[in-house]
Design a protein around this motif. Structure first.
Motif, mmCIF file in Angstrom:
data_model
loop_
_atom_site.group_PDB
_atom_site.id
_atom_site.type_symbol
_atom_site.label_atom_id
_atom_site.label_comp_id
_atom_site.label_asym_id
_atom_site.label_seq_id
_atom_site.Cartn_x
_atom_site.Cartn_y
_atom_site.Cartn_z
ATOM 1 N N LEU A 1 0.849 -1.215 0.015
ATOM 2 C CA LEU A 1 -0.031 -0.097 -0.026
ATOM 3 C C LEU A 1 0.966 1.287 0.091
ATOM 4 C CD1 LEU A 1 -2.859 1.237 0.558
ATOM 5 C CD2 LEU A 1 -2.269 1.341 2.594
ATOM 6 N N VAL B 1 -1.669 -4.298 6.607
ATOM 7 C CA VAL B 1 -2.499 -3.150 6.481
ATOM 8 C C VAL B 1 -4.191 -3.853 6.852
ATOM 9 C CG1 VAL B 1 -3.710 -1.307 4.966
ATOM 10 C CG2 VAL B 1 -1.367 -1.901 4.861
ATOM 11 N N GLU C 1 -6.991 -1.637 7.066
ATOM 12 C CA GLU C 1 -7.746 -0.653 6.277
ATOM 13 C C GLU C 1 -7.221 0.868 6.281
ATOM 14 O OE1 GLU C 1 -11.482 -0.477 9.471
ATOM 15 O OE2 GLU C 1 -11.638 0.688 7.878
ATOM 16 N N THR C 2 -8.016 1.635 5.549
ATOM 17 C CA THR C 2 -7.493 2.924 5.565
ATOM 18 C C THR C 2 -8.775 3.705 5.725
ATOM 19 O OG1 THR C 2 -8.079 3.444 3.189
ATOM 20 C CG2 THR C 2 -5.782 2.785 3.974
ATOM 21 N N CYS C 3 -8.648 5.071 6.223
ATOM 22 C CA CYS C 3 -9.848 5.899 6.640
ATOM 23 C C CYS C 3 -9.324 7.155 6.853
ATOM 24 C CB CYS C 3 -10.661 5.377 7.929
ATOM 25 S SG CYS C 3 -9.716 5.491 9.307
ATOM 26 N N PRO C 4 -10.379 7.984 6.416
ATOM 27 C CA PRO C 4 -10.063 9.695 6.590
ATOM 28 C C PRO C 4 -9.793 9.864 8.230
ATOM 29 C CG PRO C 4 -12.294 9.230 6.013
ATOM 30 C CD PRO C 4 -11.643 7.891 6.007
ATOM 31 N N LYS D 1 -5.265 11.336 6.462
ATOM 32 C CA LYS D 1 -5.717 9.990 5.993
ATOM 33 C C LYS D 1 -4.943 9.096 7.138
ATOM 34 C CE LYS D 1 -7.553 10.515 2.049
ATOM 35 N NZ LYS D 1 -7.615 12.055 2.170
ATOM 36 N N GLU E 1 -1.611 11.112 2.136
ATOM 37 C CA GLU E 1 -2.412 10.801 1.079
ATOM 38 C C GLU E 1 -2.309 9.280 0.852
ATOM 39 O OE1 GLU E 1 -4.204 12.176 -3.294
ATOM 40 O OE2 GLU E 1 -2.867 13.437 -2.246
ATOM 41 N N ILE E 2 -3.241 8.589 0.528
ATOM 42 C CA ILE E 2 -3.371 7.256 0.053
ATOM 43 C C ILE E 2 -2.975 6.857 -1.456
ATOM 44 C CG2 ILE E 2 -4.173 5.089 0.318
ATOM 45 C CD1 ILE E 2 -3.688 6.429 3.054
ATOM 46 N N LEU E 3 -1.928 6.389 -1.979
ATOM 47 C CA LEU E 3 -1.757 6.484 -3.285
ATOM 48 C C LEU E 3 -2.263 5.007 -3.892
ATOM 49 C CD1 LEU E 3 1.628 7.569 -3.884
ATOM 50 C CD2 LEU E 3 -0.268 9.007 -4.190
ATOM 51 N N GLY E 4 -2.642 4.186 -3.070
ATOM 52 C CA GLY E 4 -3.172 2.973 -3.789
ATOM 53 C C GLY E 4 -2.255 1.621 -3.394
ATOM 54 N N VAL E 5 -2.899 0.598 -4.052
ATOM 55 C CA VAL E 5 -2.372 -0.622 -3.862
ATOM 56 C C VAL E 5 -1.578 -1.159 -5.227
ATOM 57 C CG1 VAL E 5 -2.620 -3.049 -3.296
ATOM 58 C CG2 VAL E 5 -3.947 -1.380 -2.151
ATOM 59 N N LEU F 1 -10.770 6.308 -0.922
ATOM 60 C CA LEU F 1 -10.320 5.307 0.373
ATOM 61 C C LEU F 1 -10.992 3.982 0.507
ATOM 62 C CD1 LEU F 1 -10.219 7.970 3.319
ATOM 63 C CD2 LEU F 1 -8.163 6.714 2.244
ATOM 64 N N ASN G 1 -9.670 0.348 0.734
ATOM 65 C CA ASN G 1 -10.114 -0.485 1.499
ATOM 66 C C ASN G 1 -10.567 -1.844 0.857
ATOM 67 O OD1 ASN G 1 -9.438 1.052 3.793
ATOM 68 N ND2 ASN G 1 -11.388 2.096 4.051
ATOM 69 N N ILE H 1 -7.725 -3.681 -0.070
ATOM 70 C CA ILE H 1 -7.163 -4.269 1.129
ATOM 71 C C ILE H 1 -8.000 -5.587 1.362
ATOM 72 C CG2 ILE H 1 -6.771 -4.272 3.533
ATOM 73 C CD1 ILE H 1 -6.311 -1.170 2.864
ATOM 74 N N LYS I 1 -10.930 2.796 -7.766
ATOM 75 C CA LYS I 1 -9.772 3.868 -7.514
ATOM 76 C C LYS I 1 -9.391 4.770 -8.372
ATOM 77 C CE LYS I 1 -5.517 4.358 -5.123
ATOM 78 N NZ LYS I 1 -5.170 5.392 -5.772
#
Lengths: 205, 538
Positions: free
Chosen positions: A66, A82, A84-87, A133, A150-154, B384, B388, B391, B411
């Motif tokens: 991630l 990981v 999860e992600t959340c704001p 984030k 910032e979350i760039l992605g997987v 997000l 998720n 993930i 995304k």
């Protein structure tokens, strides 16, 4: 807006040009996508989706990470760590904690502490960043949130492209780094971070 | 002697000479008359008598010859002609004898003797003739021979007496004449000598009486002629003309001296005055020349001024026309400025409308910005969520692979949305800046329009003042045009007058030069007179 009429005093105003441009803008705004256009876009997208993934993406040599931005640097962490992600919202600061512990957040009823890797790694402050984030990592009984800009992605990273950490990277950060990719994404060692005793705040100590 | 008038003296002298001349001349004439009488007697008496006797003798000879021819000639036809010739000779003989009788101073008997001899011969002759006519020639011839001899003998004797007497008388006459001529010659010579002596005496006396006072007068006159007026005439007391002349001469010299002194003074004054006149005339001449040249220059200048004035008049007309046009233009400009003020007002109103429109646009773009913020938030959340989902898919392992793809796609959509919103936001920012700039520009434009309106008003006011000024200028230039017209006329007159003055000055120069020459002459005359007068000794 370089065509302000009053900035061009001395020149005659080409009203025809202006009218034409206004008309073009109006047409562009009111234009609905035609069904053919829509179908073409969808087809293109479908073709892109139907493309075979890159070879070796599913092989063992690849590492699912991630990617996120922190202080203008790209960091990556293995997907296995990981959750999860959340704001970041409703952060509750906790007094009497180290500086890298920002506070607590409530994620669907679960209280999770949030740490700031910049402070943890003693990185120099390079201006304010978004820091809105949170990447929630967990391993064993340890779960906490890492603050990110910032979350760039997987994305998968080929294992052979991961190089050992640079000799210039010294200090506490060196311990938690697993390597660096060709795109200069710093891969964090989730295992070490999660199992580091220093990250656990113990009142009794 | 000295008291007698010269006329009287001359008359007396000439009377003496005349008397002597008449005396001597009369005597000479008398003697000459006497001589002439003697000569006349000589001619009239002895000479004439002798000649007539000869002629008569010759006549007789002719008669005789005719008789001879008549007798001897065999032809009797010539008898009548011979008769005629005999008669003619007879007449001639008688006439000559008449003369002799008249002139002969001797005894008349001698003459009568001759005539008687002839009378005696005459009947014989007639007989001869008759015989000859009767053609008895021989007889006649004989008779004739006898007759002739008798006749001629008598005649020779008688005429010889007469001739002798005549010769004697002639000698007598000649002797008388000769003695008379010698006598008169002696007496005349003596008279002439005496008269000459008397005349010489008279002439010497007369000459001396005239010459002596005349000589002293001549001496004085010569000295006066040499310029010596100091001479004094010797005083005389005589009453005749020469003494009077001398006295008068003395008075004349005296008065001449006085006059010469006066003239000397006068000539001195005249010479000095002439010198001054010459000096002042020279000055006047030079002044006149300078005046003439100055006048020439002035005339040229006046000509130039005249041309300048004409040019000025033309310019003034042009200016007047230009001022008139300017007046019209300025009135047009005034109207244009009023129109532009109105236009500015309209522009200001339009500007307000534009500003309002732009503010509205700005507000609307602000609203768009809010909407975009919301969209961006949504995109963030979608992102997000997609992460998720990825993930979760990863957690699901092999089963979650398809889901992972979907999550990836979501995304990417979320990313696109974010990019789009970012673009929209950038555009909105631009729009915001643009509208701000537009508002500011409109504000500036509005201010500029206000300033323009104000300036246009000021310009209008200025143009109004300008119009009034131009109107005044037009009036003034019209007046200037009229004035310059008059000036031009005046300059023409001035030029004409200057021309006349110049001509007059030229004339004046000429006459001054003449005056100068005259003054020069006068000066020279004065000097000459001075020299002349100085020749006199006073």
């Amino acid at each position: 807006m370089t065509h302000t009429p009053f900035a061009q005093s001395g020149k005659t105003i080409d009203w025809n040009d202006i009218h034409q441009r206004l008309e073009a803008a109006r047409v562009a705004l009111s234009q609905e996508l035609s069904p053919e256009e829509e179908k073409r876009i969808l087809k293109t997208r479908a073709a892109a989706l139907a493309r075979e993934p890159l070879s070796g993406e599913t092989t063992e040599g690849h590492l699912e990470i991630l990617e996120f931005l922190l202080a203008y640097e790209r960091y990556g962490i293995e997907m296995s760590w990981v959750r999860e992600t959340c704001p970041l919202k409703d952060l509750t600061p906790i007094p009497c904690t180290p500086a890298f512990v920002l506070g607590l957040i409530n994620v669907r009823g679960e209280i999770i502490s949030v740490i700031d890797l910049k402070k943890f790694f003693d990185l120099p402050e390079k201006g304010l960043t978004d820091l809105n984030k949170v990447v929630i990592v967990h391993g064993g009984d340890m779960t906490f949130g890492i603050l990110a800009d910032e979350i760039l992605g997987v994305r998968p990273v080929p294992g052979e492209t991961i190089q050992p950490t640079l000799p210039t990277l010294t200090g506490i950060r060196e311990e938690y780094l697993k390597g660096i990719t060709g795109e200069r994404t710093i891969i964090l060692d989730g295992n070490r971070i999660l199992n580091d005793r220093r990250i656990i705040v113990n009142d009794e100590e | 002697m000295m008291d007698i008038r010269i006329r009287t003296r001359l008359l007396v002298s000439f009377a003496i000479v005349l008397a002597l001349l008449v005396g001597v001349g009369g005597y000479s004439l008398n003697r000459m008359n006497l001589l002439a009488d003697l000569t006349n007697d000589l001619y009239e008496h002895p000479f004439t008598v002798r000649k007539s006797i000869r002629d008569a003798y010759l006549n007789l000879m002719q008669m005789n010859r005719s008789l001879n021819r008549m007798v001897t000639s065999p032809d009797s036809t010539t008898v009548s002609a011979d008769m005629q010739a005999i008669n003619d000779s007879e007449k001639e003989f008688m006439r000559n004898m008449g003369i002799v009788r008249e002139r002969f101073l001797g005894k008349q008997g001698d003459v009568d003797d001759v005539i008687r001899a002839y009378e005696e011969w005459k009947p014989l002759r007639d007989r001869v003739i008759a015989l000859a006519s009767a053609n008895q020639k021989v007889k006649a011839k004989e008779l004739l021979t006898g007759v002739d001899a008798k006749l001629f003998t008598a005649l020779d004797k008688e005429s010889g007496d007469i001739l002798t007497f005549a010769d004697r008388k002639a000698a007598e006459f000649f002797k008388g004449a000769q003695s008379t001529a010698r006598m008169s010659l002696i007496i005349t010579a003596l008279a002439v000598v005496a008269a000459a002596g008397i005349v010489v005496l008279v002439a010497v006396t007369l000459t001396r009486s005239i010459i002596r006072p005349l000589g002293s007068a001549m001496e004085v006159a010569a000295r006066v002629a040499d310029g010596d007026l100091t001479v004094t005439v010797p005083p005389t007391t005589g009453r005749d003309e020469m003494n009077l002349l001398l006295q008068t001469f003395g008075r004349m010299v005296e008065s001449l001296r006085r006059q010469t002194m006066d003239i000397h003074e006068g000539v001195n004054v005249l010479a000095a005055s002439a010198g001054e006149i010459l000096a002042s005339t020279t000055q006047v001449a030079s002044s006149a020349a300078e005046t003439a040249s100055a006048l020439n220059e002035t005339t040229a200048t006046v000509e130039e001024v005249k041309q300048t004035t004409q040019l000025a008049a033309q310019k003034a007309r042009n200016v007047a026309d230009t001022a008139q046009r300017s007046l019209q233009v300025s009135q047009g400009g005034r109207k244009a400025v009023e129109n532009s003020v109105e236009g500015m007002n309209r522009i200001r109103e339009q500007m307000a409308t534009i500003a309002e429109s732009i503010v509205n646009l700005s507000e609307q773009s602000h609203a768009i910005g809010e909407i975009i913020a919301t969209v961006n938030d949504l995109a963030e959340q979608s992102n997000l969520l997609a992460v998720n989902a990825s993930i979760e898919a990863a957690k699901a392992g092999e089963h979650g692979k398809g889901f992972a793809v979907v999550a990836h796609e979501v995304k990417s959509l979320a990313d696109q949305s974010k990019q789009a919103t970012a673009q929209v936001r950038a555009l909105l920012n631009d729009i915001q800046k643009g509208t701000n700039a537009a508002v500011m520009a409109t504000e500036q434009g509005s201010k500029a329009v206000e300033a323009g309106e104000k300036q246009a008003s000021e310009a209008g006011e200025a143009i109004r003042l300008l119009t009034e000024s131009i109107a005044e200028s037009a009036n003034a230039s019209a007046q200037i045009t009229a004035t310059s017209q008059q000036q031009m006329v005046g300059m023409d007159q001035v030029a004409l007058a200057m021309e006349n003055i110049s001509e007059a000055s030229t004339l004046s120069v000429t006459s001054t030069k003449q005056s100068e020459a005259s003054a020069q002459n006068l000066h020279e005359l004065g000097q000459k007179l001075k020299r002349l007068v100085e020749q006199f000794k006073l």
